[in-house]
Motif scaffolding. Sequence first.
Motif, mmCIF file in Angstrom:
data_model
loop_
_atom_site.group_PDB
_atom_site.id
_atom_site.type_symbol
_atom_site.label_atom_id
_atom_site.label_comp_id
_atom_site.label_asym_id
_atom_site.label_seq_id
_atom_site.Cartn_x
_atom_site.Cartn_y
_atom_site.Cartn_z
ATOM 1 N N ILE A 300 -21.269 2.947 -9.736
ATOM 2 C CA ILE A 300 -21.167 4.248 -9.049
ATOM 3 C C ILE A 300 -21.448 4.049 -7.558
ATOM 4 C CG2 ILE A 300 -21.818 5.710 -11.021
ATOM 5 C CD1 ILE A 300 -24.617 5.953 -9.649
ATOM 6 N N TRP A 301 -20.852 4.898 -6.764
ATOM 7 C CA TRP A 301 -21.137 4.909 -5.332
ATOM 8 C C TRP A 301 -21.889 6.191 -5.048
ATOM 9 C CZ3 TRP A 301 -17.492 2.664 -1.167
ATOM 10 C CH2 TRP A 301 -17.091 1.386 -1.540
ATOM 11 N N VAL A 302 -22.990 6.063 -4.319
ATOM 12 C CA VAL A 302 -23.818 7.236 -4.057
ATOM 13 C C VAL A 302 -24.074 7.333 -2.561
ATOM 14 C CG1 VAL A 302 -25.994 8.369 -4.598
ATOM 15 C CG2 VAL A 302 -25.043 6.736 -6.195
ATOM 16 N N GLU A 303 -23.843 8.503 -2.026
ATOM 17 C CA GLU A 303 -24.191 8.684 -0.618
ATOM 18 C C GLU A 303 -25.656 9.103 -0.568
ATOM 19 O OE1 GLU A 303 -21.456 10.724 1.779
ATOM 20 O OE2 GLU A 303 -22.799 10.671 3.504
ATOM 21 N N ASP A 304 -26.483 8.293 0.120
ATOM 22 C CA ASP A 304 -27.916 8.563 0.180
ATOM 23 C C ASP A 304 -28.172 9.647 1.225
ATOM 24 O OD1 ASP A 304 -30.600 8.577 0.193
ATOM 25 O OD2 ASP A 304 -30.872 6.494 0.851
ATOM 26 N N ARG A 305 -28.273 10.871 0.751
ATOM 27 C CA ARG A 305 -28.441 11.999 1.670
ATOM 28 C C ARG A 305 -29.875 12.117 2.163
ATOM 29 N NH1 ARG A 305 -25.025 12.958 -2.307
ATOM 30 N NH2 ARG A 305 -26.715 13.421 -3.737
ATOM 31 N N THR A 306 -30.807 11.400 1.482
ATOM 32 C CA THR A 306 -32.202 11.474 1.914
ATOM 33 C C THR A 306 -32.403 10.683 3.205
ATOM 34 O OG1 THR A 306 -32.718 9.525 0.604
ATOM 35 C CG2 THR A 306 -33.067 11.655 -0.461
ATOM 36 N N HIS A 307 -31.417 9.888 3.537
ATOM 37 C CA HIS A 307 -31.529 8.989 4.676
ATOM 38 C C HIS A 307 -31.023 9.662 5.952
ATOM 39 C CE1 HIS A 307 -31.557 4.910 6.339
ATOM 40 N NE2 HIS A 307 -32.428 4.750 5.360
ATOM 41 N N SER A 308 -31.689 9.359 7.066
ATOM 42 C CA SER A 308 -31.266 9.999 8.317
ATOM 43 C C SER A 308 -29.883 9.493 8.727
ATOM 44 C CB SER A 308 -32.288 9.730 9.409
ATOM 45 O OG SER A 308 -32.521 8.353 9.496
ATOM 46 N N GLN A 309 -29.691 8.157 8.603
ATOM 47 C CA GLN A 309 -28.365 7.617 8.944
ATOM 48 C C GLN A 309 -27.491 7.657 7.698
ATOM 49 O OE1 GLN A 309 -29.008 3.690 10.403
ATOM 50 N NE2 GLN A 309 -28.838 4.360 12.509
ATOM 51 N N ARG A 310 -26.214 7.753 7.911
ATOM 52 C CA ARG A 310 -25.317 7.797 6.756
ATOM 53 C C ARG A 310 -25.411 6.473 6.008
ATOM 54 N NH1 ARG A 310 -18.965 7.459 5.950
ATOM 55 N NH2 ARG A 310 -18.927 8.522 3.966
ATOM 56 N N ARG A 311 -25.646 6.553 4.712
ATOM 57 C CA ARG A 311 -25.813 5.335 3.928
ATOM 58 C C ARG A 311 -25.149 5.535 2.576
ATOM 59 N NH1 ARG A 311 -30.845 1.873 2.020
ATOM 60 N NH2 ARG A 311 -31.435 3.695 0.839
ATOM 61 N N VAL A 312 -24.311 4.582 2.211
ATOM 62 C CA VAL A 312 -23.682 4.670 0.896
ATOM 63 C C VAL A 312 -24.155 3.467 0.087
ATOM 64 C CG1 VAL A 312 -21.501 4.689 -0.371
ATOM 65 C CG2 VAL A 312 -21.669 5.833 1.845
ATOM 66 N N LEU A 313 -24.708 3.729 -1.107
ATOM 67 C CA LEU A 313 -25.188 2.639 -1.955
ATOM 68 C C LEU A 313 -24.297 2.533 -3.181
ATOM 69 C CD1 LEU A 313 -29.028 3.299 -1.864
ATOM 70 C CD2 LEU A 313 -27.768 1.558 -0.608
ATOM 71 N N ALA A 314 -24.001 1.285 -3.554
ATOM 72 C CA ALA A 314 -23.231 1.068 -4.780
ATOM 73 C C ALA A 314 -24.203 0.559 -5.835
ATOM 74 C CB ALA A 314 -22.138 0.046 -4.531
ATOM 75 N N PHE A 315 -24.201 1.181 -7.009
ATOM 76 C CA PHE A 315 -25.045 0.748 -8.129
ATOM 77 C C PHE A 315 -24.138 0.227 -9.236
ATOM 78 C CE2 PHE A 315 -29.328 2.374 -7.333
ATOM 79 C CZ PHE A 315 -29.093 3.179 -6.239
ATOM 80 N N VAL A 316 -24.485 -0.953 -9.757
ATOM 81 C CA VAL A 316 -23.799 -1.446 -10.950
ATOM 82 C C VAL A 316 -24.862 -1.611 -12.022
ATOM 83 C CG1 VAL A 316 -22.394 -3.268 -11.967
ATOM 84 C CG2 VAL A 316 -22.118 -2.703 -9.566
ATOM 85 N N ALA A 317 -24.667 -0.936 -13.160
ATOM 86 C CA ALA A 317 -25.652 -1.012 -14.249
ATOM 87 C C ALA A 317 -25.028 -1.701 -15.440
ATOM 88 C CB ALA A 317 -26.096 0.390 -14.642
ATOM 89 N N THR A 318 -25.783 -2.649 -16.033
ATOM 90 C CA THR A 318 -25.294 -3.291 -17.255
ATOM 91 C C THR A 318 -25.818 -2.498 -18.453
ATOM 92 O OG1 THR A 318 -27.253 -4.660 -17.543
ATOM 93 C CG2 THR A 318 -25.491 -5.570 -16.180
ATOM 94 N N PRO A 319 -25.189 -2.648 -19.610
ATOM 95 C CA PRO A 319 -25.768 -2.010 -20.808
ATOM 96 C C PRO A 319 -27.148 -2.611 -21.093
ATOM 97 C CG PRO A 319 -23.533 -2.775 -21.228
ATOM 98 C CD PRO A 319 -23.928 -3.332 -19.913
ATOM 99 N N LEU A 320 -27.980 -1.882 -21.832
ATOM 100 C CA LEU A 320 -29.317 -2.377 -22.170
ATOM 101 C C LEU A 320 -29.195 -3.612 -23.050
ATOM 102 C CD1 LEU A 320 -30.984 1.021 -23.046
ATOM 103 C CD2 LEU A 320 -31.615 -0.434 -21.135
ATOM 104 N N PHE A 321 -30.080 -4.577 -22.851
ATOM 105 C CA PHE A 321 -30.092 -5.780 -23.707
ATOM 106 C C PHE A 321 -31.540 -6.122 -24.044
ATOM 107 C CE2 PHE A 321 -30.086 -6.981 -19.254
ATOM 108 C CZ PHE A 321 -31.169 -7.830 -19.191
ATOM 109 N N ASP A 322 -31.708 -6.921 -25.133
ATOM 110 C CA ASP A 322 -33.061 -7.320 -25.537
ATOM 111 C C ASP A 322 -33.549 -8.431 -24.636
ATOM 112 O OD1 ASP A 322 -33.640 -5.618 -27.630
ATOM 113 O OD2 ASP A 322 -32.304 -6.734 -28.958
ATOM 114 N N THR A 323 -34.781 -8.293 -24.124
ATOM 115 C CA THR A 323 -35.289 -9.311 -23.204
ATOM 116 C C THR A 323 -35.918 -10.475 -23.937
ATOM 117 O OG1 THR A 323 -37.361 -8.128 -23.093
ATOM 118 C CG2 THR A 323 -35.764 -7.707 -21.337
#
Length: 575
Positions: A300-323
């Motif tokens: 997902i791409w998220v625009e970090d609105r909490t930040h004063s400067q414009r910042r877009v963060l990309a998150f990649v999440a894997t499915p849960l796995f056993d550690t």
Amino acid sequence: MNAIAVVLFLAGAGSWIEFRLKSDLLEESTRDLQMRAHLVNDAIARSQRPPQEEVQHLAEVGGTRITIIQRDGTVVADSEAMAANMENHGERPEVRDALARGVGSAIRYSDTRRSDMLYVAYAADGQAQVVRVAIHLEQVNARLRVAEHTILLTVAALFIAGMGLSFLVARFIVKPIEAMRSAAQEIARGNLDATIEMTRRDEFGELVAAFNTMSRELKSRVGQIDANRRELSAIMDNMAEGLLLVDSDGVIAVNNRAAARMLESKDSSLAGSRLWEIIRLPEVDELLASLPNLTEPRRIWVEDRTHSQRRVLAFVATPLFDTGKGERHAVLLISDATEDQKLLEMRQDFVANVSHELKTPLTSISAYCETLLDGADKDETVRRPFLEKIQVNSARLTKLVSDILNLSRLESGMGDESRKQIDLNDLVARSVQRHADVADQKNVKLSMHPMAEPAIALVNDEDMTEAVDNLITNAVSYTQAGGSVDVTVSRNAYELQVEVKDTGCGISAEALPRVFERFYRVDKARSRALGGTGLGLAIVKHVALKHGGHVEADSEVGVGSSFRVTLPAMPTQRE
Ligand code: ADP
């Protein structure tokens, strides 16, 4: 310690043996005296002699003291004292017991003999007297002392043997066990170099060898694990992306430095913190909530609105796995996608702009063509100007497409391999030459100021020519008649510079920072009228950047502008 234990044990055992011996001796002496009392009683009963005489005789033979006492306690005879002088013996414990049960015994200090005595009294049924025999306790004690000496010698021998045994035990069993214990403790404390120095050929020797092998093996395994861990943490810490290991509740288990930096945490470790408390964005909450249902990585791409400067963060999440520790975790990769987002938006803008720019001349061309086809081609007065308009718009389209292609070629990095050492004096002179006629026609004085020595730069001839052409075209275009354009090549220690300076209309301070943007024009209509595409300076900037250089511009409205392209210099032949 061992010695104390042995001494205590032997002392205890000795005392017990002595106690048992003493009580056995006393028991035996008592039984012996009972028997004697029987015999004395029988002898006196049978005797013709007066009791005193008989008693003395029997005492001499038996070596014991003998006393005859009447049931009322009156002493009748005593082998060692005058009976008449002796007090009533009815209350003596042995006499009392004999009168009650037939026999009685007691140990007591005798005033008569001035020593401890063992008394045994015997009263036969129906007899008027009690016979009492006594021996000195000293006689019993003498036997006891002999036994004590034997015990003491035995104890001493046992002590020496015990000490010897405990020395041997300490030397051959306790010492190696102690050495192993302290080595094991050292290992447990983390000193994996701990080994045991011992050369023995018995089972302990084998045990020590096995221990040392185990310790070496442990050290090598731990070293391997440590190296793997360091390698892994070096990889993690040198990653540009932030990496997080989170559980299904969003609690962070592990993170790398980049993750802490991107989440703007002061602590480098975020372990134990909740991701949704650190970065409060609904999209991230939603991503965490979706973890249990993921079957493949989700981005997902998220625009970090909490930040004063414009910042877009990309998150990649894997499915849960056993550690492997019975926990379920997912990996989250975070990257700063601000530039990517900007690029995407720029591309989208560019496509929109290109479409728009292409549409205008195409619409004109098609309108002129339609009009001509509708019959205007018959009208001589209209046909030619219409065809000229079509030609101008076609030229515009061609220029636009060629600029777009140039720009995309520059962006793609193509043509880098065809760079050559070129004297910028020559390149710029050729460009000035090409513009001389146009400048003349406009009555603009176009002058060239080359360097006295060669200005060698490693450039792509075509690209650099395009850039210089664009700068001179602009300068001549935006300078009114009577003005001048000066093109200068200069150099400092490391850089070469091409400056195109004009006395034209100039650019306002607000517009100046934007002139290198694609399709940006200060005055759209004027630019179009002059055949501009709005891409000229964007191409100049790209060429400069591609060659490791940069562009600058100064301008003042009504005074003129100066554009400078600076490139890294090649050493001249003289250097
Ligand atoms: P164009 O094709 O319109 O010239 P450029 O990218 O070359 O596009 O220039 C962008 C804008 O910058 C121009 O439209 C113009 O308004 C301004 N500009 C460029 N060069 C000059 C100059 N020498 N003097 C004044 N304005 C200029």
